[in-house]
Design a protein around this motif. Structure first.
Motif, short mmCIF file in Angstrom:
data_model
loop_
_atom_site.label_atom_id
_atom_site.label_comp_id
_atom_site.label_asym_id
_atom_site.label_seq_id
_atom_site.Cartn_x
_atom_site.Cartn_y
_atom_site.Cartn_z
N SER A 303 0.75 -1.42 0.24
CA SER A 303 0.00 -0.03 -0.17
C SER A 303 1.34 1.84 0.16
N SER A 304 2.09 1.16 0.78
CA SER A 304 2.77 2.35 1.42
C SER A 304 3.87 2.36 -0.31
N ARG A 305 3.85 1.39 -0.79
CA ARG A 305 5.42 1.36 -1.56
C ARG A 305 6.78 1.77 -1.34
N ARG A 306 6.30 1.67 0.41
CA ARG A 306 7.93 2.16 0.85
C ARG A 306 8.76 0.68 1.23
N ARG A 307 10.29 0.60 1.08
CA ARG A 307 11.01 -0.16 0.80
C ARG A 307 10.88 -0.99 1.70
N VAL A 308 11.04 -2.16 2.15
CA VAL A 308 10.78 -2.74 3.73
C VAL A 308 12.31 -3.38 4.04
N LEU A 309 13.40 -3.27 4.97
CA LEU A 309 14.57 -3.76 5.04
C LEU A 309 13.87 -5.50 5.86
N ARG A 310 13.61 -5.70 7.12
CA ARG A 310 13.62 -6.19 7.76
C ARG A 310 11.72 -6.75 7.77
N TRP A 311 11.60 -8.52 6.67
CA TRP A 311 10.81 -8.89 6.60
C TRP A 311 9.51 -8.82 8.30
N PRO A 312 9.99 -9.20 9.29
CA PRO A 312 8.93 -8.74 9.95
C PRO A 312 7.96 -7.76 10.10
N GLU A 313 8.54 -6.74 9.53
CA GLU A 313 7.71 -4.98 9.38
C GLU A 313 6.73 -5.21 8.28
N LEU A 314 7.22 -5.81 7.18
CA LEU A 314 6.31 -6.80 6.12
C LEU A 314 4.96 -6.48 6.66
N PRO A 315 3.50 -5.82 6.15
CA PRO A 315 2.55 -5.88 6.79
C PRO A 315 1.67 -7.48 6.64
N PHE A 316 2.29 -7.65 5.24
CA PHE A 316 2.16 -9.20 5.48
C PHE A 316 2.81 -10.26 6.25
N TYR A 317 3.36 -9.77 7.00
CA TYR A 317 4.15 -10.30 7.94
C TYR A 317 3.61 -9.97 10.03
N ALA A 318 3.97 -8.59 9.52
CA ALA A 318 3.52 -8.34 11.12
C ALA A 318 1.83 -8.60 11.83
#
Lengths: 815, 146, 290
Positions: A303-318
């Protein structure tokens, strides 16, 4: 018989050849009637099909009547009673693939090859088959041949794909590499286990950085094995100095199958998505050696198009809570050592040392765990009933016949963490007093079969299966059965019949398997996810587990979130999470700006919930009230390009083909129901037709013998309940609002068209014409109404009309 | 326990037993289309055979202790009545395969085509009609303690 | 004894009795099709469904009465809206398979409701004539090919009970077929004809003429009685059973009339002997040792 024009002596030679090959198999398997299905599988693999003659040899060899052999061989889809081509091309028609256009892929393949599904080309080269679900749902539509998996296949690319396959598949040899025999200690006591764990932990903390390559079915299809090989090569090449402390490991499914191949670098937990072989050197040089992230490989938040470094922070995982999937994507599923190092078999060791069987049952009951196969029967109660049943030996069966199209959590769990399932099974066996176990996995899951097979043999070698497990008084061993390709075998009594070597026809309950099950012994049948949950409960304690979830549904549940969502894959959330959160937060909503229309939950026996019902929590009771079921946990997201009548027809068609044929309502009723739904999608139904459909659905639901038939009508009843207007639109206006039903949908370019040309390129039959930057037009006479134009248009520049509306519009233009 | 005593020497060949048996096993038929219905006599289970020396022998089931007919039946359709000791045909279970009749060494069991059903002496469920109507005492029924 | 409620009335039943048998015993008509007393019930056709409640207020369950056993306090209703709906639907669906079956036509009348448009005029099931020549015509490429198979499984269950296992249900779903292995004439068939006689729709054709019986696409030579020449048993059947029973082929294939005649000769010649009641008696009445 010389119908083929072959000289008689060559046929004799062929027969004696078949006899020799069948004989070899019989000798290997041993001549017991219980081996029937295994022998037939081997013969089918060996000869490519089952000629009647081979059945006769098997019948004589096993001392089973030929009529029974014939009955079994014609019941299971995995057996072919006709010769097949040298290459078998399978198109997945699972729900997830279906809503993403598998029908068009199949049609294209039939056109390309000039044969129908189930037929073989005249040159004997290729056989085309459709299958229910390959469990690669996040990659849909999917076509496979041998070990080659082609994901995200569009109809336009089918021709090319088939040509590639014809040219030969070098990847076939790949599989999992050779059997690597690791030295395993023989564990004779809990202390042995503990000291081994300490040793392996010491070793495991060795590497400075680890690259974990997801090698689940999804990522494999996208080329994960090549990536992992390349990483290993580059580490090797990077010089002896820097190579120390670097490691590549293939893990099981990480869940985010859509974005594969996935690589996670630890300890930073950096997630790279869509990794290619050519990225390997950079990953080794920058990330593994120096800890630097590579921005272009990072995953962008949907949704935010922001690149995420660590996987636990991705909304899909968070938004997830990974309890059962704790090890998935972190350990090497092929290594018992890795599992033990991560704390595996500690629960079993503690159970054997400190708990009584009753105590284990009590603990499971306290945790509130309910069967994850779909019905939600309390696991503790099931165990208790079996433990109390009269009879000597007891049996525990792991049901891995995950047949629901669009659901693949069991496959993924076995592929990623087979030992956690096995450990739960051993604990279950201890609780009910079983000495034998059976693991039943469907034949469509070759990787899961391989991983579980390896897990069982490693556990046996380490003394975790067999006599006096960990020095206790417990004896227990398991055998594995490969399913034959029949959906109904997921039903527990049919599954038992199948293990016994009979056609998988359900039998009435009672008696329940807990009283009279496999070979009439008291039997507990637990689903894969249930058994893995058992292991976790004994690790974390019943109270901690029961603290997660809702009042009546405890713990977490794994869902396969597939269909028209931005992020698709395998997710684990606490019970009670709302469906909307699942779809919108974890799944990132519907892509391409389309509207979320419905969510189908629970597989073919589940129901379709409209957008307005999505605030319901996932909970056995709450879903039931809305006309859906938890089922095994497939969640299929549907947007406004999904026709609900067509979905109902799809599921009915699926279940009609999977009906075992024993009882009348299911066998013949589903056929009539499907025919009636077809008349609706063809625009030929009358207003009374809907009542007839509803009545027939009710009769099937009431009158069928087993759960398959009784719940088969849920998709029809739930769509009639929540989407009646869409049915009426088909019947009364002759219009399919989603533009899916071919006979009803007509497409026309409207004034919003800016002439971008996307639709023109997408059209498989070149029915769209128009200069770039000027409005396009669709030639109705050549349009095949596949809707490809509608799918690519960003501007809503194409209208869906009924046939009548189109004719009226044409009249207007003419006048 | 009923036992039928057969004394061929006393038989006069009048065949009253056959007639009595036939009526004892008659069925009332409902009226069917094109017919009047009414009483339909059964096939006699006792038959008076005439030997080569022109002697008369009433033939009927011996209710053998080790009965071949029971062993021949694959469907559990032949059972011995505990009350009368007669071997009875359970017509619901019987599939008319005919193996019982084929196995019987004496020909005391056969198919009644008109019904159709396998028939044999059932001792009239305790009151053998043949014995009752036998004028010479060639057939006599007796009740034995079990 | 177990007490339960059947359509509101209290009835007594013995332990383990099937609801179907209890209901019939007290005079309820419950239609059945796939039930055959000689083999285990399957619950396949679903015509015999009834509604049961474990408690008077509890939710009803629609169950097949051929499988459900009595339980104390069970509340059974043999005619409810749900039961009717299932029965009518089942008959209608089966009529699609065998539109000409007289048995199904009368079931359709019994359960009422909409009958199928596809139904044609009824004809009697193919006539089966045991031991006599028959007019039935063998007309099939598909082995059976009569009035339409409803997949009740009576034939296959009986064939298995007989120990022949010649025919079986092959394939699955609506495409399932009863046939010999691979759709070929069944090699293990003995020509006993039990399947044809038990078939409720008369789908399985059996024809016999000129000392030859034809069934399932096979021809069986009938052995003739050594006395009178009447056709008795198919050779395959007689040879198999002669071995099983330890009876000579000649004895097994003599017709009852001829066997009776020859045994009468023996008994007629036996000397009279004393019995308890003082009457003379003939024949080996106490047991016939083989």
């Amino acid at each position: 018989m010389t119908a083929m024009g072959a000289p008689v002596d060559s046929i004799d030679a062929m027969s004696s050849d078949i006899a020799k090959r069948v004989d070899r198999i019989l000798q290997k398997r041993g001549a017991q009637s219980g081996q029937l299905i295994h022998v037939l599988q081997d013969v089918n693999d060996e000869l490519g099909w089952l000629p009647l003659e081979s059945l006769r040899l098997v019948a004589d060899g096993l001392g089973v009547p030929l009529s029974r052999v014939a009955s079994v061989s014609t019941f299971y889809k995995a057996f072919s009673t006709r010769p097949r081509g040298r290459r078998i091309v399978r198109v997945c028609m699972g729900t997830a693939c279906y809503v993403r256009g598998a029908r068009e892929v199949t049609e294209e393949a039939t056109r390309e090859l000039g044969i129908q599904s189930g037929e073989t080309t005249a040159d004997g080269e290729m056989t085309l088959e459709t299958v229910n679900c390959l469990g690669a749902c996040a990659l849909g539509p999917v076509m496979v041949s041998g070990s080659v998996v082609i994901g995200h296949l569009e109809a336009g690319a089918v021709g090319k794909a088939l040509e590639e396959l014809k040219r030969g598949n070098q990847e076939g040899a790949r599989a999992l590499g050779g059997e690597c025999v690791e030295q395993l200690p023989e564990l004779k006591s809990p202390e042995d286990l503990q000291s081994w764990r300490n040793q392996t932990r010491g070793r495991a903390s060795g590497p400075v950085r680890q690259a974990l390559v997801c090698a689940g079915t999804g990522c494999r299809a996208a080329g994960a094995v090549k990536v992992s090989e390349a990483l290993a090569r580059w580490i090797e090449a990077s010089g002896s100095e820097s190579r120390i402390g670097l490691e590549v490991k293939e893990t099981g499914c990480h869940g985010f199958c859509e974005k594969g191949p996935l690589v996670v670098v630890r300890p930073e937990e950096t997630l790279y998505v869509g990794v290619k072989e050519s990225d390997a050197s950079e990953i080794v040089e920058r990330t593994l050696a120096r800890g630097e992230p590579i921005s272009r490989l990072l995953c962008a938040d949907a949704s935010s198009r922001r690149r995420v470094l660590r996987w636990p922070e991705l909304p899909f995982y968070a938004e997830q809570r990974r309890v059962v999937l704790r090890n998935a994507g972190r350990i090497d599923p092929a290594s018992l050592t890795d599992y033990v190092a991560s704390g595996g078999y500690d629960a079993l060791s503690r159970v054997l040392r400190t708990m009584s069987p009753e105590g284990v049952i009590e603990e499971i009951a306290r945790s509130g765990l309910r069967g994850r196969g779909g019905a939600g029967y309390p696991t503790g109660l099931k165990w208790k009933r079996c433990a109390e049943a009269v009879g000597g030996n007891r049996v525990i069966v792991c049901n891995g016949d995950e047949g629901d199209p669009g659901a693949y959590m069991d496959r993924s769990l076995i592929e990623a963490d087979p030992h956690s399932v096995l450990e739960g099974m051993i604990i279950g066996a201890y609780a009910i007093g079983a000495t034998t176990g059976h693991i039943y996995i469907r034949h469509e899951y070759p990787l899961a079969l391989e991983q579980m097979g390896r897990a069982v043999s490693e556990a046996r070698r380490a003394g975790l299966l067999g006599r006096a497990i960990l020095g206790s008084r417990m004896d227990f061993d398991v055998s594995m059965t490969r399913g034959g390709g029949a959906f109904v075998c997921g039903e527990e009594t049919a599954l038992l019949a199948s293990i016994e070597g009979k056609p998988g026809r359900p039998r009435p309950r009672p008696p329940y398997p807990t009283e009279r099950g496999l070979f009439d012994l008291p039997t507990v049948i637990n689903n894969v996810e249930t058994l893995a949950s058992v292991t976790r409960i004994l690790e974390m304690g019943a109270a901690a587990y029961a603290a997660i979830g809702t009042e009546r549904s405890k713990g977490t549940k794994i869902f396969s979130l597939v269909g028209k969502a931005r992020n698709t894959g395998l997710v684990e959330v606490p019970m009670g999470t709302s469906i909307r959160d699942l779809v919108e937060k974890v799944g990132g909503g519907v892509p391409r700006g389309r509207k979320l229309k419905a969510v189908q939950i629970g597989g073919p026996s589940g129901g379709c919930l409209p957008e307005s019902e999505l605030d319901r929590p996932v909970d056995y009771e709450a879903l039931g009230e809305a006309g859906a079921i938890m089922g095994s946990g497939g969640i299929i997201v549907m947007d406004d390009r999904t026709c609900m009548v067509d979905v109902a027809r799809y599921f009915t068609d699926f279940l009609e083909k999977e009906s075992c044929g024993k009882c009348t309502p299911c066998r013949d009723g589903l056929r009539e129901l499907r025919e009636n739904l077809e008349t609706v999608t063809l625009g030929r139904a009358t207003a009374g037709g809907l009542d007839e459909i509803e009545e027939m659905a009710r009769a099937i639901g009431l009158g069928s013998l087993c759960g398959l038939g009784r719940t088969a009508v849920n998709p029809v009843l739930s769509t009639l309940r929540h989407f009646r207007a869409e049915y009426l639109s088909h019947v009364e206006d002759g219009k399919c609002p989603a533009g899916v039903c071919r006979e009803l949908a007509r497409f026309r370019v409207n004034e919003r068209c800016n002439g971008c040309g996307l639709c023109r390129e997408a059209c498989p039959v070149n029915a769209i014409s128009g200069e770039t930057r000027s409005p396009h037009a669709i030639a109705q006479e050549s349009c095949v109404r596949c809707g490809a134009c509608l799918d690519v248009c960003h501007r809503g520049g194409i209208d869906i009309l009924s046939r009548r509306e189109l004719e009226e519009a044409a009249m207007e233009v003419a006048s | 326990m009923i036992r039928l005593h057969v004394s061929p020497k006393l038989c006069s060949g009048c065949r009253s037993c056959e007639m009595a048996c036939s009526y004892a096993h008659a069925e009332v038929e409902a009226r069917v289309a094109g017919g009047l219905g009414g009483l339909r006599p059964g096939l006699p289970r006792v038959r008076v055979s005439v030997t080569g020396t022109r002697a008369f022998v009433p033939m009927l089931c011996f209710q053998c202790d080790e009965a071949r007919c029971i062993g021949a039946c694959k469907y559990g359709a032949l059972e011995r009545s505990l009350r009368t000791g007669a071997i009875e045909v359970n017509e619901e279970r019987c599939t008319l395969c005919g193996l019982c009749a084929a196995a019987c060494p004496f020909g005391n069991m056969e198919l009644e085509h008109s019904r159709p059903a396998m028939v044999k002496c059932d001792l009239c469920r305790g009151e053998p009609a043949c014995a009752k109507f036998c004028p010479t005492g060639a057939l006599r029924g007796a009740s034995l303690p079990r | 004894m177990i007490e339960l409620r059947l359509d509101g009335e209290l009835v007594l039943a013995s332990e383990g009795e099937r609801l179907l048998d209890v209901a019939r015993r007290v005079g309820r008509r419950i239609p059945t099709l796939c039930d055959h007393p000689a083999v285990e019930p399957e619950g396949a056709c679903r015509l015999c469904v009834v509604e049961v409640r474990d408690r008077a207020e509890g939710p009803g369950r629609v169950v097949p009465s051929c499988l459900e056993r009595v339980q104390p306090g069970l509340d059974v209703r043999t005619v409810t809206q749900e039961v009717k709906l299932v029965r009518q639907t089942v008959v209608r669906l089966l009529l699609r398979r065998a539109p000409e079956s007289a048995a199904l036509r009368s079931l359709a009348e019994e359960v009422g409701g909409k009958s199928s448009e596809a139904v044609r005029e009824p004809t009697e099931p193919a006539e089966i004539n045991w031991g006599k020549s028959s007019g039935a015509v063998w007309a099939s490429e598909e082995n059976a090919g009569g009035a339409g198979c409803v997949l009740c499984g009576i034939c296959t269950r009986l064939c298995a009970a007989a120990g022949y296992d010649a025919i079986s249900i092959q394939g699955r779903g609506a495409e399932a077929r009863v046939s010999g292995p691979g759709g070929e004439p069944p090699e293990a068939c003995t020509g006993c004809g039990v399947c044809a006689r038990a078939c409720p729709t008369g789908h399985i054709l059996l024809a016999e003429s000129g000392g030859v019986r034809r069934i399932w696409g096979r021809r069986f030579e009938m052995i003739r009685c050594g006395g009178c020449g009447e056709a008795t048993l198919p050779r395959e059947l007689a040879e198999l059973e002669s071995r099983r029973l330890g009876v000579t082929l000649v004895e097994l294939t003599h017709c009852p009339t001829c066997k009776r005649r020859s045994s009468a000769e023996k008994f007629g010649e036996l000397p009279a002997r004393r019995t308890r009641e003082g009457l003379s008696e003939s024949g080996p009445m106490k047991g016939v040792a083989r």
